[in-house]
Design an enzyme around this catalytic site. Sequence first.
Site, PDB file in Angstrom:
ATOM      1  CB  CYS A   1     -16.793 -51.330 113.607  1.00 47.39           C
ATOM      2  SG  CYS A   1     -17.992 -51.300 114.948  1.00 47.39           S
TER       3      CYS A   1
ATOM      4  CG  ASP B   1     -10.875 -54.043  68.184  1.00 48.68           C
ATOM      5  OD1 ASP B   1     -10.183 -53.452  67.355  1.00 48.68           O
ATOM      6  OD2 ASP B   1     -10.963 -55.283  68.248  1.00 48.68           O
TER       7      ASP B   1
ATOM      8  CB  CYS C   1     -21.714 -49.118 112.800  1.00 48.87           C
ATOM      9  SG  CYS C   1     -20.499 -48.505 113.991  1.00 48.87           S
TER      10      CYS C   1
END
Length: 747
Positions: free
Chosen positions: A30, A443, A27
């Site tokens: 952790c 560009d 989870c």
Amino acid sequence: MTTRQAPAQGVEQEHRVVELSIQGMTCASCVGRVERKLGKLDGVEASVNLPLESAVVRVPATVSDQDLIDTVVATGYGAHVVHPDHPDGDEHDHTPSLLGARLVLAAVLSVPVLLISMVPALQFANWGWVVFALSLPVVTWSAWPFHRAAVINARHFSSTMDTLVSIGVTAAFLFSAGQLFADPTLTQHAGMAGMDMTEHSLYFEVAAVVVTFLLLGRFLEASAKQRAGDALKSLLSLGAKEAHVLRTVDGERTEVTLPADALIPGDAFVVRPGEKIATDGTVTEGHSAVDTALLTGESIPVEVGPGDAVTGATINTSGRLVVRATRVGSDTVLSQMGRLVSQAQSGKARIARLADRISAVFVPVVLGIAVLTFVLWLVLTGDLDAAFTASVTVLVIACPCALGLATPTALLTGTGRGAQLGILIRGPQVLEDTRTVDTIVLDKTGTVTTGTMAVVDVVALAAVPAPDLLRLAGAVESASEHPIAQAVARHAGGPLPETRAFSSAPGGGVRGEVDGVVVTVGRADWLERHGIRTSEAQATRFTAAEDAGRTAIWVAVGDDVAGLITLSDTVKDGSAAAIARLRRLGLRPVLLTGDNRAVALQVAAAVGIDAADVRAGVSPEGKVDAVRELQAGGATVAMAGDGVNDAAALAQADLGIAMGSGTDVAIEAADLTVMGNSLEQVAQAIELSRRTLRTIKGNLFWAFFYNAVGIPVAALGLLNPMLAGAAMAASSVLVVANSLRLRSFGR
């Protein structure tokens, strides 16, 4: 192991980047613990990813790989160093398999436990002991991942969602077992006869079914995470496995089949029709069309011939090619794509930090709420069973699985899908940058247009007919490498007559003798340098051509002007549709070019850009200034370009987008890279980024909403623990399923 040298910020030493595979995380809590522990090492910065079960760690020379592994192990998890080009596929495949075995056992045993406990007609004498025996393997072996993680965290005075699960399941089982052992005759009668439900209750079915539901959710999560990571694995497996290398033996060229990873720069290898190109290189012999869809997402094959660059993993569709290897191994475009995707998936968006901060304090708060719920129920009602049920339900429903999965699963799926479409997202922060962008600077050359000049018209102004004029101009231009010269020579076709006494001047023109006459091609000052002057009427024709947005060059035969040739840079197919799509995304397109304004306005009109948003005659330095000017005006600017002269502007922009057909320096300066050369992919890249961010936000909303509503309902005793376990598992699966919807993007 991945080791990449990078200058440390504010430190005099070199850093490298190491990728770790981490086992045992379940989870967001952790994740936070591992990051904090690694971060305590001097000079170490770590970003841990839950679905990938990995960490990307920036490490100074004073910290070894073993130091990192030891730190993770001391934190309670397994770890080893991996190479991003070789994901731990077998290890990840093993995780769903083991979870599947635990789930099957839990499901097989939990069904009779549930039925016997809840249906009086199925109960027999001393059924409680049978239910106890059936539940025992479920709450021990099947639930072992939860218990193991809880014990490891407890040793470090920490807690995660596994702590909540382990405590809840263990409490339900031990409470029930205690009731049964205290009164062995509790279930001696069939059905509910003789059992005083006001004083005693058994919760074996709660413990078993909750474990089953949670294992089901975790199994589906593991399977979904495995599928979400398939895009990166498939990307890295696209490369050719072998190459037909040319070797000279006894003066003759022969083919030797070698593994593709044995190639070295300079090797020449043969690619037959239908074969993959083994590595990046340059064509030395042959002509063919190359299918680049695997890397760029574009379905139209690209024509290549001698001198053209080709990319490894693309497919030769027609003619035989001989390619000289230029980049091999980890230097190839395919490997670079893999690294970019892996790094992006392992990173963290700013929005993910919110979930991490909440998870860090979430579990202790929930434990406190569970204890408070038990005490209040016991004090206010005196009902031990009701107090126990409410507190266990709080523990079960509060597990923050969905919270921990909300961001990384969406990021994993979105960036993986992007890689399949030829879109590389450099890092998770890019997703948030796309949300705020309101202006996109394009560009012109190579981005909106093809960047390839083509002859539009040949105008004869004297006695020389237009076909002869083109033939003479093409002959002398064929000796030049200038793009305009090559366009004229290409349009003239062949064979062309030989040119003698050739001379040229950069930015001026060319001159040579063809068929006994001197031919001069170029700008007006080039002609004047050789004593050739144009009349006022001829100059008017020339000016009219340039005002129409075309590039015009003079052609003189002998000492007299014979005519002029007009050229233009062609607009890419799909550029107009892409501009319209960018506008629908809420972006204002701005055209930036070094060409004259007439040319720029013509291109802008063709693709749907307002004349007021055209910046013409802009130098490379001016491109940076143009971006800064827009930013100073309050705009959040994205910049799309493909050349070396775009790199500075890409870096200056709030969001830099490089066209993959461009230069490496432009790609390095950008946040987003589209591996094709279509402007449509730029719009698609922005849309994918925004869609991924919306998915992350949606996931976080439902994860927070679920916990915000579920915990109070559980504390009030309005929810059964089994339903809480089902709801918790369903919330995690919902988040993962929502993320997996990104796999259909662009289809």
